[in-house]
Write an enzyme that holds these catalytic residues in place. Sequence first.
Site, PDB file in Angstrom:
ATOM      1  N   ASP A 119      -0.851  -4.101  -6.218  1.00 57.35           N
ATOM      2  CA  ASP A 119       0.069  -3.236  -6.965  1.00 57.35           C
ATOM      3  C   ASP A 119       1.486  -3.622  -6.551  1.00 57.35           C
ATOM      4  O   ASP A 119       1.997  -3.132  -5.552  1.00 57.35           O
ATOM      5  CB  ASP A 119      -0.220  -1.767  -6.660  1.00 57.35           C
ATOM      6  N   ALA A 171       0.779  -1.237   0.000  1.00 55.88           N
ATOM      7  CA  ALA A 171       0.000   0.000   0.000  1.00 55.88           C
ATOM      8  C   ALA A 171       0.812   1.289   0.000  1.00 55.88           C
ATOM      9  O   ALA A 171       0.364   2.290  -0.536  1.00 55.88           O
ATOM     10  CB  ALA A 171      -0.942   0.010   1.207  1.00 55.88           C
ATOM     11  N   ASP A 190       2.171  -3.044   4.263  1.00 54.15           N
ATOM     12  CA  ASP A 190       3.489  -2.827   3.667  1.00 54.15           C
ATOM     13  C   ASP A 190       4.508  -3.598   4.488  1.00 54.15           C
ATOM     14  O   ASP A 190       4.356  -3.756   5.697  1.00 54.15           O
ATOM     15  CB  ASP A 190       3.862  -1.350   3.626  1.00 54.15           C
ATOM     16  N   LYS A 201      -3.553   4.905  -3.168  1.00 54.78           N
ATOM     17  CA  LYS A 201      -4.681   4.022  -3.499  1.00 54.78           C
ATOM     18  C   LYS A 201      -5.525   3.726  -2.264  1.00 54.78           C
ATOM     19  O   LYS A 201      -6.748   3.592  -2.355  1.00 54.78           O
ATOM     20  CB  LYS A 201      -4.159   2.728  -4.136  1.00 54.78           C
ATOM     21  N   GLY A 227       0.416   5.117  -0.099  1.00 47.53           N
ATOM     22  CA  GLY A 227      -0.949   5.248   0.392  1.00 47.53           C
ATOM     23  C   GLY A 227      -1.965   5.931  -0.487  1.00 47.53           C
ATOM     24  O   GLY A 227      -3.107   6.098  -0.079  1.00 47.53           O
ATOM     25  N   CYS A 270       3.887  -0.488 -12.552  1.00 50.48           N
ATOM     26  CA  CYS A 270       4.217   0.749 -13.261  1.00 50.48           C
ATOM     27  C   CYS A 270       5.402   0.478 -14.190  1.00 50.48           C
ATOM     28  O   CYS A 270       6.427   1.159 -14.127  1.00 50.48           O
ATOM     29  CB  CYS A 270       4.497   1.892 -12.291  1.00 50.48           C
TER      30      CYS A 270
END
Length: 593
Positions: free
Chosen positions: A246, A159, A187, A164, A162, A299
């Site tokens: 992610d 996360a 995390d 999202k 933060g 990404c």
Amino acid sequence: PLSQKRRMETMERRDVLERTSIHTTAENDNSQFFEQFYREQNIFLDEHEWEAFLSILRKPLPLTFRLNRHTSSPIEINECIEEGKEYGVNLKRTKDQLTVKYLPWCDAWQLEPDENEQRSKWLTTFATLGVLSRQEAISMVPVQFLDIQPGHHVLDMCASPGSKTLQVLDILSSNPSEPSGFVVANDVEPKRGYILTRRCMALATACDKLIVTQHKAQKFPYSPSSSSHEGVCGEIMGCYDRIVCDVPCCGDGTLRKSPDVWRKWHPGFAVGLHTLQIQIAMRGLSLLNVGGVMTYSTCTFNPLEDEAVVAALLRKCGGSVELVDVDHMHKRLIRRPGLRYWKVFDDNMTIHDTYEALCESSLAASVKNIFRPTMWPNEDDDFPLERCMRFYPQDQDTGGFFVAVFRKVKPLPNASFTSFVENEESSPPSKYPFLEYKPASGSYTLDLLTKVFKLEKCFSAKFGNQLFVRTIDKPSIITFLNEKLLDHLKNNSHSKRKLRSVYMGKKLCEADGRRGNIRITKTGAEVLLPFARRSVLSLSRRSVRMLLYNVNNFVRIGMLDSFDSEGLSTGPCIIKVVFADGDGDGDADGDAD
């Protein structure tokens, strides 16, 4: 002195590094290898697109932000909009917007990057107040495709920092009349967890839906619930309705934000992360409820971290998971289909057609061991990888991103789940004992709070099991959790691996150990007011305004309307503002209040 001389030499070396670390020139970056790698992947067939792609990667990103509409009051949002106008930022949705671009698919705005200090101060001020959140536009995509509802149980596996999680919290607060869900933001590093916590605490009232944890994402604890029962053949259900996965990646999609990636980029970075990404995503799918949705995102443009991972997940899950076609969602958002074929490079920029060919190559054994068969496209697979979404910077002036949307259609096969649940080892002793939270009942801080405000007994009866502290016998912070999150923690207590909490709940108050006093938050005042029988002042708005205008000055009691000093003592107090007819005082802001 020698120490001063060394400091001067260090500063000189630093200056030289800063002057030579311009990663946008061919002399000191790996852009030629980057271009060679992606040309071989055929991500673009048109030369003009290549030129546009490579050109925009050298340009800075626009500033993007969104309003937290569901966690901020209309007055706060209106104040933010009106003040923004003073700095040339008009957030009214007109057709002739020149200074700011509205993004309807994520309800956000884009500003061209500039050095306007007043505008930056405006953004920082209202971000600190929780009225707006700065977030790169393309990183909003995963949450937008999850279709989160207010009552959902959500897990954000990786996360920090933060952005999202803030998106999720705002959505969960969209309908106060419905029972609220919660988000578990995880995390692996406690320090990054505290960065995440500080950002989320700006949305003070929404934090009763939040718990920040510290675990390796690929080993995140399982929390059985009433719906997490065994199915046929020992299959096990999940415990989250929506999951944001992610994962860590090589990050070449962030080149516009982090030019240093040009210098660090090499094919081996993605190779080293491929296995970890599969492990994290598989853990996410195992924790997902049947019918639930998970977004897998990176990404990066690299297919070894994107389509290769997606194909490996579909192969491992054996029909338990489907790749969702989301073409009908957010049609204004430009996206490209996923790749079906790609090539695998080593760090010498050599292409290996198959895993077998790589094993027979002259590479060192230690290098070969990093590669996995799942990195190559499999001709026998018939997975709809075109349903994956690729986002390129030149399409809508953003960073680069990849997103795949999964739906769990049935429990994972027992064989796939064994290593995750049934054979889980108990949680090892925490390296960070201060992360543990305890029920506040009987704690020093709760006893002090009860004494200061003379709280009614029904307060403990109603909220006692929802209050938590870190230390029982010392001054601490009291936090408040919503009921669904509390139930989730109770369910986790039956699991072999316990959740390690960096932070959870909304902050009500904090005890001051030096003075034996207590400080309450605005959120705490709202919770305590109905139960407080001491240290509560009922004042007219005119009196409150007089106090605020005379901070650090004495005000005569006789000048305050409706002043009632009974039960008032030195220390904190709650001011209850009483609105009466004619209390607007003829001011321009009377109606707004």
